[in-house]
Design an enzyme around this catalytic site. Structure first.
Site, PDB file in Angstrom:
ATOM      1  N   LYS A  42      41.797  41.332  40.706  1.00 22.42           N
ATOM      2  CA  LYS A  42      41.499  39.931  40.987  1.00 22.42           C
ATOM      3  C   LYS A  42      41.225  39.194  39.674  1.00 22.42           C
ATOM      4  O   LYS A  42      40.398  39.633  38.874  1.00 22.42           O
ATOM      5  CB  LYS A  42      40.267  39.814  41.891  1.00 22.42           C
ATOM      6  CG  LYS A  42      39.886  38.367  42.205  1.00 22.42           C
ATOM      7  CD  LYS A  42      38.806  38.303  43.257  1.00 22.42           C
ATOM      8  CE  LYS A  42      37.416  38.331  42.681  1.00 22.42           C
ATOM      9  NZ  LYS A  42      36.880  37.013  42.335  1.00 22.42           N
ATOM     10  N   LYS A  71      40.154  29.483  44.292  1.00 21.06           N
ATOM     11  CA  LYS A  71      39.575  28.686  45.390  1.00 21.06           C
ATOM     12  C   LYS A  71      40.002  27.223  45.264  1.00 21.06           C
ATOM     13  O   LYS A  71      39.173  26.324  45.082  1.00 21.06           O
ATOM     14  CB  LYS A  71      38.052  28.838  45.425  1.00 21.06           C
ATOM     15  CG  LYS A  71      37.606  30.282  45.633  1.00 21.06           C
ATOM     16  CD  LYS A  71      36.097  30.389  45.762  1.00 21.06           C
ATOM     17  CE  LYS A  71      35.625  31.808  46.011  1.00 21.06           C
ATOM     18  NZ  LYS A  71      35.814  32.719  44.872  1.00 21.06           N
ATOM     19  N   ILE A  75      43.853  17.357  46.597  1.00 18.61           N
ATOM     20  CA  ILE A  75      44.754  16.718  47.553  1.00 18.61           C
ATOM     21  C   ILE A  75      45.918  17.677  47.848  1.00 18.61           C
ATOM     22  O   ILE A  75      46.259  18.524  47.015  1.00 18.61           O
ATOM     23  CB  ILE A  75      45.270  15.349  47.043  1.00 18.61           C
ATOM     24  CG1 ILE A  75      46.055  15.497  45.745  1.00 18.61           C
ATOM     25  CG2 ILE A  75      44.112  14.364  46.884  1.00 18.61           C
ATOM     26  CD1 ILE A  75      46.771  14.218  45.320  1.00 18.61           C
ATOM     27  N   ARG A 186      28.949  47.377  47.934  1.00 21.87           N
ATOM     28  CA  ARG A 186      28.152  48.243  47.060  1.00 21.87           C
ATOM     29  C   ARG A 186      28.107  49.651  47.630  1.00 21.87           C
ATOM     30  O   ARG A 186      27.661  49.836  48.771  1.00 21.87           O
ATOM     31  CB  ARG A 186      26.708  47.721  46.959  1.00 21.87           C
ATOM     32  CG  ARG A 186      26.566  46.413  46.190  1.00 21.87           C
ATOM     33  CD  ARG A 186      26.853  46.656  44.702  1.00 21.87           C
ATOM     34  NE  ARG A 186      26.816  45.412  43.932  1.00 21.87           N
ATOM     35  CZ  ARG A 186      27.865  44.591  43.762  1.00 21.87           C
ATOM     36  NH1 ARG A 186      29.031  44.856  44.309  1.00 21.87           N
ATOM     37  NH2 ARG A 186      27.741  43.508  43.023  1.00 21.87           N
TER      38      ARG A 186
HETATM   39  O1  C5P Z   1      30.535  42.331  40.685  1.00 25.05           O
HETATM   40  P1  C5P Z   1      30.708  42.116  42.158  1.00 25.05           P
HETATM   41  O2  C5P Z   1      31.201  43.344  42.886  1.00 25.05           O
HETATM   42  O3  C5P Z   1      29.518  41.474  42.793  1.00 25.05           O
HETATM   43  O4  C5P Z   1      31.915  41.077  42.217  1.00 25.05           O
HETATM   44  C1  C5P Z   1      32.333  40.514  43.384  1.00 25.05           C
HETATM   45  C2  C5P Z   1      33.494  39.576  43.145  1.00 25.05           C
HETATM   46  O5  C5P Z   1      33.766  38.889  44.350  1.00 25.05           O
HETATM   47  C3  C5P Z   1      33.211  38.499  42.103  1.00 25.05           C
HETATM   48  O6  C5P Z   1      34.444  38.198  41.450  1.00 25.05           O
HETATM   49  C4  C5P Z   1      32.747  37.330  42.917  1.00 25.05           C
HETATM   50  O7  C5P Z   1      33.037  36.094  42.315  1.00 25.05           O
HETATM   51  C5  C5P Z   1      33.588  37.499  44.188  1.00 25.05           C
HETATM   52  N1  C5P Z   1      33.019  36.862  45.383  1.00 25.05           N
HETATM   53  C6  C5P Z   1      31.783  37.178  45.905  1.00 25.05           C
HETATM   54  N2  C5P Z   1      31.325  36.592  47.054  1.00 25.05           N
HETATM   55  C7  C5P Z   1      32.069  35.702  47.673  1.00 25.05           C
HETATM   56  C8  C5P Z   1      33.329  35.365  47.166  1.00 25.05           C
HETATM   57  C9  C5P Z   1      33.773  35.974  46.030  1.00 25.05           C
HETATM   58  O8  C5P Z   1      31.072  38.004  45.356  1.00 25.05           O
HETATM   59  N3  C5P Z   1      31.635  35.161  48.782  1.00 25.05           N
END
Ligand code: C5P
Length: 240
Positions: A42, A71, A75, A186
């Site tokens: 990503k 994201k 327009i 996690r």
């Molecule tokens: O480091 P971590 O595992 O927290 O990263 C999660 C990724 O997912 C980051 O790039 C974060 O911007 C993205 N993200 C998120 N929660 C959301 C949307 C996107 O943590 N609701």
């Protein structure tokens, strides 16, 4: 185009590694350490702002798929133009804010054609009821998520980025078809960092996730490839 799966009967979840890095060099170093392991990355606002389309080229040069998480919210004509640029760069998945409305979402879907999957963001996980109220949206976060998700489906978006908390509701309400991409994952016992709504890989796959977006549990691990493989192992145990 790379395959974006979503079978009706068996779901095989995949890991997308978030390249939340300050420079192209840092992103390249992380991908070097994950070579032969990760095959979907990503690229978000930080890296894209720093390195631009070179970040996408770097992922594609390794034969990996790329999720451009900008994201988009503008327009309809501007969003459609940005999506066309993403298509030209070989982007496999691309996010839009569904709060941009049905015309914007439909314009993004039309511009993507069949080659890039448009994913909708409903309510950011950093928003709560008070945030919605401040923006003039009455009702609960859950209601707003479902309102925007239903609108997104009608506009033809391929799936959604959602928190682990919203995953069961979206899967139950929208059925098997939409791709559900879940960040904030996690592994059991890992540092949750600033994530508030976390879940383990096993939990989100059991609830019907298609893709797990994982950043720091892999990128900040002493051995990112081992951390990646541990999460993959956890997911694979669930596959029948
Ligand atoms: O480091 P971590 O595992 O927290 O990263 C999660 C990724 O997912 C980051 O790039 C974060 O911007 C993205 N993200 C998120 N929660 C959301 C949307 C996107 O943590 N609701």
């Amino acid at each position: 185009m790379a395959m974006i799966h979503g079978s009706k009967h068996s779901r095989k979840a995949e890991i997308i590694v978030a390249l939340d890095e300050p420079s192209l060099g840092d992103a390249q170093r992380l991908m070097d350490r994950l070579a032969g392991h990760a095959d979907f990355y990503k690229v978000g606002l930080q890296l894209f702002t720093a390195a631009g389309s070179a970040a996408l080229d770097a992922v594609k040069a390794r034969g990996a798929r790329v999720f451009l998480d900008l994201k988009l919210h503008d327009i309809p004509n501007t969003v459609a133009s940005a999506v066309r640029s993403a298509v030209d760069l070989g982007v496999d998945m691309c996010t839009i804010h569904l709060s941009g409305g049905p015309e914007m979402a439909a314009a993004a879907v039309a511009a993507a054609g069949g080659s890039t999957a448009i994913l909708g963001v409903t309510v950011l996980t950093s928003s709560n009821q008070a945030t919605l109220e401040a923006c003039g949206v009455h009702g609960s976060v859950g209601e707003q998520v479902m309102r925007l998700a239903s609108m997104g489906r009608a506009a033809g978006v391929r799936g959604f980025v959602a928190s682990a908390l919203e995953l069961p509701m979206l899967r139950a309400e929208l059925g098997h078809d939409p791709l559900l991409v879940i960040p904030g994952v996690r592994p059991a016992g890992a540092d949750v960092g600033d994530q508030k709504r976390t879940a383990t890989p096993t939990e989100v796959v059991a609830e019907g996730a298609d893709y797990l977006v994982v950043g720091r549990p892999i990128s900040r691990a002493p051995d990112p490839a081992a951390a990646y493989d541990a999460i993959l192992g956890e997911i694979k145990e669930l596959e029948i």
